[in-house]
Design a protein around this motif. Structure first.
Motif, PDB file in Angstrom:
ATOM      1  N   UNK A 461       0.865  -1.183   0.000  1.00  0.00           N
ATOM      2  CA  UNK A 461       0.000   0.000   0.000  1.00  0.00           C
ATOM      3  C   UNK A 461       0.900   1.231   0.000  1.00  0.00           C
ATOM      4  N   UNK A 462       0.867   2.017  -1.090  1.00  0.00           N
ATOM      5  CA  UNK A 462       1.871   3.052  -1.330  1.00  0.00           C
ATOM      6  C   UNK A 462       1.162   4.362  -1.656  1.00  0.00           C
ATOM      7  N   UNK A 463       1.414   5.405  -0.861  1.00  0.00           N
ATOM      8  CA  UNK A 463       0.780   6.711  -1.040  1.00  0.00           C
ATOM      9  C   UNK A 463       1.849   7.786  -1.223  1.00  0.00           C
ATOM     10  N   UNK A 464       1.817   8.461  -2.372  1.00  0.00           N
ATOM     11  CA  UNK A 464       2.725   9.576  -2.626  1.00  0.00           C
ATOM     12  C   UNK A 464       1.931  10.870  -2.592  1.00  0.00           C
ATOM     13  N   UNK A 465       2.332  11.773  -1.707  1.00  0.00           N
ATOM     14  CA  UNK A 465       1.707  13.080  -1.600  1.00  0.00           C
ATOM     15  C   UNK A 465       2.592  14.125  -2.276  1.00  0.00           C
ATOM     16  N   UNK A 466       2.118  14.638  -3.388  1.00  0.00           N
ATOM     17  CA  UNK A 466       2.660  15.786  -4.094  1.00  0.00           C
ATOM     18  C   UNK A 466       3.788  15.503  -5.066  1.00  0.00           C
ATOM     19  N   UNK A 467       4.771  14.661  -4.742  1.00  0.00           N
ATOM     20  CA  UNK A 467       5.968  14.648  -5.586  1.00  0.00           C
ATOM     21  C   UNK A 467       5.715  14.066  -6.969  1.00  0.00           C
ATOM     22  N   UNK A 468       4.746  13.160  -7.138  1.00  0.00           N
ATOM     23  CA  UNK A 468       4.386  12.744  -8.484  1.00  0.00           C
ATOM     24  C   UNK A 468       4.252  11.255  -8.691  1.00  0.00           C
ATOM     25  N   UNK A 469       3.846  10.892  -9.899  1.00  0.00           N
ATOM     26  CA  UNK A 469       3.508   9.510 -10.181  1.00  0.00           C
ATOM     27  C   UNK A 469       4.521   8.710 -10.963  1.00  0.00           C
ATOM     28  N   UNK A 470       5.619   9.313 -11.422  1.00  0.00           N
ATOM     29  CA  UNK A 470       6.608   8.541 -12.176  1.00  0.00           C
ATOM     30  C   UNK A 470       7.257   7.485 -11.283  1.00  0.00           C
ATOM     31  N   UNK A 471       7.336   6.263 -11.790  1.00  0.00           N
ATOM     32  CA  UNK A 471       7.924   5.184 -10.999  1.00  0.00           C
ATOM     33  C   UNK A 471       7.096   4.806  -9.792  1.00  0.00           C
ATOM     34  N   UNK A 472       5.798   5.087  -9.828  1.00  0.00           N
ATOM     35  CA  UNK A 472       4.954   4.885  -8.643  1.00  0.00           C
ATOM     36  C   UNK A 472       4.664   3.414  -8.373  1.00  0.00           C
ATOM     37  N   UNK A 473       4.414   2.650  -9.414  1.00  0.00           N
ATOM     38  CA  UNK A 473       4.010   1.268  -9.216  1.00  0.00           C
ATOM     39  C   UNK A 473       5.137   0.383  -8.726  1.00  0.00           C
ATOM     40  N   UNK A 474       4.816  -0.659  -7.975  1.00  0.00           N
ATOM     41  CA  UNK A 474       5.862  -1.551  -7.458  1.00  0.00           C
ATOM     42  C   UNK A 474       6.490  -2.368  -8.566  1.00  0.00           C
ATOM     43  N   UNK A 475       7.779  -2.584  -8.434  1.00  0.00           N
ATOM     44  CA  UNK A 475       8.512  -3.396  -9.399  1.00  0.00           C
ATOM     45  C   UNK A 475       8.425  -4.871  -9.036  1.00  0.00           C
ATOM     46  N   UNK A 476       8.008  -5.111  -7.842  1.00  0.00           N
ATOM     47  CA  UNK A 476       8.047  -6.471  -7.308  1.00  0.00           C
ATOM     48  C   UNK A 476       6.694  -7.154  -7.482  1.00  0.00           C
ATOM     49  N   UNK A 477       6.719  -8.457  -7.453  1.00  0.00           N
ATOM     50  CA  UNK A 477       5.522  -9.264  -7.666  1.00  0.00           C
ATOM     51  C   UNK A 477       4.719  -9.313  -6.371  1.00  0.00           C
ATOM     52  N   UNK A 478       3.594  -8.595  -6.321  1.00  0.00           N
ATOM     53  CA  UNK A 478       2.768  -8.514  -5.118  1.00  0.00           C
ATOM     54  C   UNK A 478       1.325  -8.801  -5.518  1.00  0.00           C
ATOM     55  N   UNK A 479       0.692  -9.816  -4.953  1.00  0.00           N
ATOM     56  CA  UNK A 479      -0.674 -10.148  -5.362  1.00  0.00           C
ATOM     57  C   UNK A 479      -1.706  -9.104  -4.954  1.00  0.00           C
ATOM     58  N   UNK A 480      -1.455  -8.420  -3.828  1.00  0.00           N
ATOM     59  CA  UNK A 480      -2.414  -7.427  -3.343  1.00  0.00           C
ATOM     60  C   UNK A 480      -1.694  -6.084  -3.228  1.00  0.00           C
TER      61      UNK A 480
END
Length: 705
Positions: A461-480
């Motif tokens: 569960x990953x929340x970025x406030x303000x800095x932006x969305x580039x590279x936001x998604x996880x690189x690792x294999x996570x089912x949830x």
């Protein structure tokens, strides 16, 4: 061509309201436009990357060879691109591409770049797009020209084109030994003006002779000897020098101006713009400093409130989900929640913003250091209410940008002063102006909650406030998993920076991964590889680990090893760091940094290595000590004596491993190498002294003078 990189949410500067919009004299307007009805149209959609309020409607690239390529009667080649050269050596790599397809030496090719009157339209030099986007484009144009010349040579030599080949700018009939040079084939002809680029075959990497090799930097001697003319060096006949009176604080508006009169000096006041044009720069700055101006100010926050503001002003979020976070956390046998923060940092380019502007019969020419010549053309047209066809923007090779030179305010300032003075005007921002009035890399707050079961990630569960969305998604294999970007109200002007928010998101993700590995007593590399399915990233991690000697030396007692890495803009990176430190962190030294990088087929090994090492050096500053300090609407450390950038004494041993994948298309390298630096150093510091640092800069705020 609608492409994701054009819409990355942290390109805040492209969505700003125009900073200037000047009154246009009615007589000037009709002199330019003529009498009759004026219809203004807005084109939706875009190839520009300059969307929003910063100009640039939809434009199509020319499909003919002519706009991209010209071959002279001497056989020498002139190629054209709207890309700008800002130190990343794009000119050299593009030159190699044209030389490869035309089968000529690289020094036969000359590139004209970033000139709105001479080059095809381009969205701008950003997003690591020059190699994956522009290199194929100029190669296609050159390949089409090659095939056209072969066909013409077949007629010229009266032979079957199938028995012809191209060598060193000549079309050769191997059977008879006859040949004809390019110059002879184009003499008196207009071969390329209407000829389509088509689908001529590109040279495969296995047959490359120029691409993939080390070609020295084009015009490198001119830069080393000082012969090259930057915008700051341009001097036109009768030119004046400009200075702008800046507000005392952010958000201030101009209320009144006292009388200012001095022979040979032009004073311009329009709305909140107040500028001076004088015969020399010293006079312009002296008069500007002495102007009695009254400003209306509003209360402004300080950096001590920054992260609370970003959290409390969060707006509608961008969300991506997979599975169920609740289900994943419920299944986890180990959970971890952490918060990471990033300060604003400045671009601090070698060359401050600079422009020279000249009006001639209602037409405007501006020489300006920018990454978006066509975007600045649109801004100038909008600011003065004239058609873009009346604006010519020329970009001399520029002394770095890092995403900070997308907007054209300095060109607008020079043009406004030149319009009033009736002479060309040069404006060069001071260092203090560059720090205070340019946009900054966005600050951010990132909250991460993860769950692990049997050594595998089950929730993210990953929340970025303000800095932006580039590279936001996880690189690792996570089912949830659930990832959010929350735009916030920024106290400072902010926008694009090298790597965009990928630096922030990789920092939080890779430090968090290290924290999980520590919690479950797993080796950090082993833990990452166990949670990866991407073979390219696995390979880069392993290559870097092997070259670094991961696991062969013991950390602790003031010496530590760490790493971080990931994927962004088509490139895969792994950065390993060795640091020495004491427990109270009064002494921290990065001793060694090794980066493995894979971006498909390598175009020029030296150019690529330089980009990687430059990214590492710049990344050291943001990782360790760079941050903008502000209070009461003022920047407190807006000069190099107070704003800490990397120095020679900070340099570690830097090693680079190039992973050359000739089987894959070339991607860009200007941005991605920076993203692994901060997490590698943070994780190495933890390994050395057991202190976990979750804020960039890692070494905290220097004492305010």
């Amino acid at each position: 061509m609608a492409t994701d990189y054009l819409y990355e949410p942290e390109r805040y500067e492209l969505r700003e309201e125009p900073r200037y919009h000047f009154h246009f004299d009615r007589r000037d307007f009709f002199r330019l436009m003529g009498l009759g009805m004026v219809v203004v149209g807005v084109v939706s959609g875009q190839e520009s990357g300059g969307g929003g309020r910063r100009g640039g409607g939809a434009r199509q690239r020319p499909q003919e060879i002519g706009p991209w390529l010209h071959i002279g009667e001497d056989g020498k080649v002139t190629a054209f691109t709207g890309k700008a050269e800002v130190g990343q050596n794009t000119r050299t790599a593009l030159t190699q591409g044209v030389a490869e397809e035309l089968r000529v030496p690289a020094d036969w090719v000359r590139f004209v770049m970033a000139d709105t009157a001479r080059t095809p339209y381009d969205a701008g030099t950003f997003g690591s797009r020059s190699m994956p986007d522009m290199l194929p484009q100029v190669r296609k144009a050159a390949a089409a020209a090659r095939e056209l010349l072969i066909g013409r040579a077949a007629s010229f030599l009266s032979v079957d084109r199938a028995q012809l080949k191209v060598v060193d700018g000549k079309v050769l009939d191997a059977a008879s030994g006859k040949s004809v040079a390019y110059g002879e084939l184009v003499k008196g002809q207009k071969l390329f003006e209407t000829a389509s680029i088509g689908s001529a075959p590109l040279t495969p990497p296995a047959e490359w002779k120029v691409l993939g090799t080390v070609v020295p930097k084009v015009d490198g001697r001119a830069f080393v000897t000082g012969k090259h003319q930057y915008t700051t060096d341009i001097k036109l006949p009768g030119m004046l020098y400009g200075a702008v009176v800046r507000p005392p604080s952010f958000g201030a508006t101009l209320a009144s101006v006292g009388s200012t009169s001095e022979p040979g000096v032009t004073v311009v006041r329009e709305k909140d713009f107040l500028g001076i044009a004088a015969p020399d720069r010293a006079t312009a700055q002296r008069v500007a400093a002495g102007v009695k101006a009254q400003w209306t100010t509003t209360p402004q926050p300080s950096d001590t409130e920054l992260f609370a503001i970003l959290k409390n002003t969060a707006k509608a979020r961008t969300e991506s989900t997979k599975g169920s976070i609740e289900e994943g956390l419920a299944a986890a046998d180990k959970k971890l929640s952490t918060t990471y923060t990033l300060a604003y940092i400045a671009h601090a380019p070698l060359e401050p913003r600079a422009a020279v502007a000249k009006w001639d019969d209602g037409k405007l020419t501006a020489w300006v250091g920018t990454q978006r010549p066509f975007g600045v053309q649109a801004e100038l047209a909008n600011a003065f209410g004239i058609p873009e066809s009346q604006v010519h923007v020329v970009v001399p090779d520029t002394g770095s940008g890092y995403g900070g030179k997308h907007t054209g305010e300095v060109a607008i300032e020079a043009a406004r002063l030149a319009k009033q003075a009736g002479k060309p005007v040069k404006v060069v921002w001071t260092r203090e102006e560059e720090f205070s009035w340019a946009y900054a890399r966005p600050a951010g707050v990132i909250e991460v909650t993860s769950g692990v079961k049997d050594g595998k990630l089950v929730a993210w569960d990953f929340h970025n406030y303000n800095s932006g969305g580039s590279g936001l998604g996880p690189l690792y294999d996570v089912p949830h998993q659930r990832v959010h970007f929350h735009p916030s109200e920024s106290p400072l002007r902010q926008g694009s920076y090298r790597g965009l928010a990928a630096t922030a998101n990789h920092f939080a993700r890779e430090v968090h991964m290290d924290e999980i590995a520590h919690e479950i007593r797993k080796d950090p590399l082993e833990f990452r590889l166990a949670n990866l399915k991407d073979d390219r990233l696995k390979a880069v991690f392993q290559r870097a680990a092997d070259a670094f000697g991961w696991g062969s030396r013991s950390a602790g007692a003031g010496r530590g090893f760490g790493f971080g890495g990931g994927f962004e803009k088509g490139g895969y990176v792994a950065t390993f760091a060795e640091v020495t430190a004491d427990k109270d962190l009064k002494r921290v030294k990065v001793e060694r940094v090794l980066t493995a990088f894979e971006c498909g087929a390598v175009v020029n090994p030296d150019c690529l290595r330089n980009q990687i090492e430059g990214g590492v050096i710049q990344g050291l500053g943001g990782a360790l000590f760079e941050q903008m300090q502000f209070a009461d609407g003022k920047l407190l450390n807006g000069r190099f004596s107070r704003y800490r950038v990397p120095r020679f004494m900070d340099m570690p041993v830097i090693e680079t491993v190039l992973v050359d994948r000739k089987d894959l298309p070339s991607a860009g390298a200007g941005e991605t190498p920076i993203v692994g630096v901060a997490p590698a150093i943070s994780n190495a510091i933890f390994a050395a002294v057991g202190v976990r640092l979750r804020a960039m800069p890692l070494l905290g705020s220097p004492q305010r003078a």
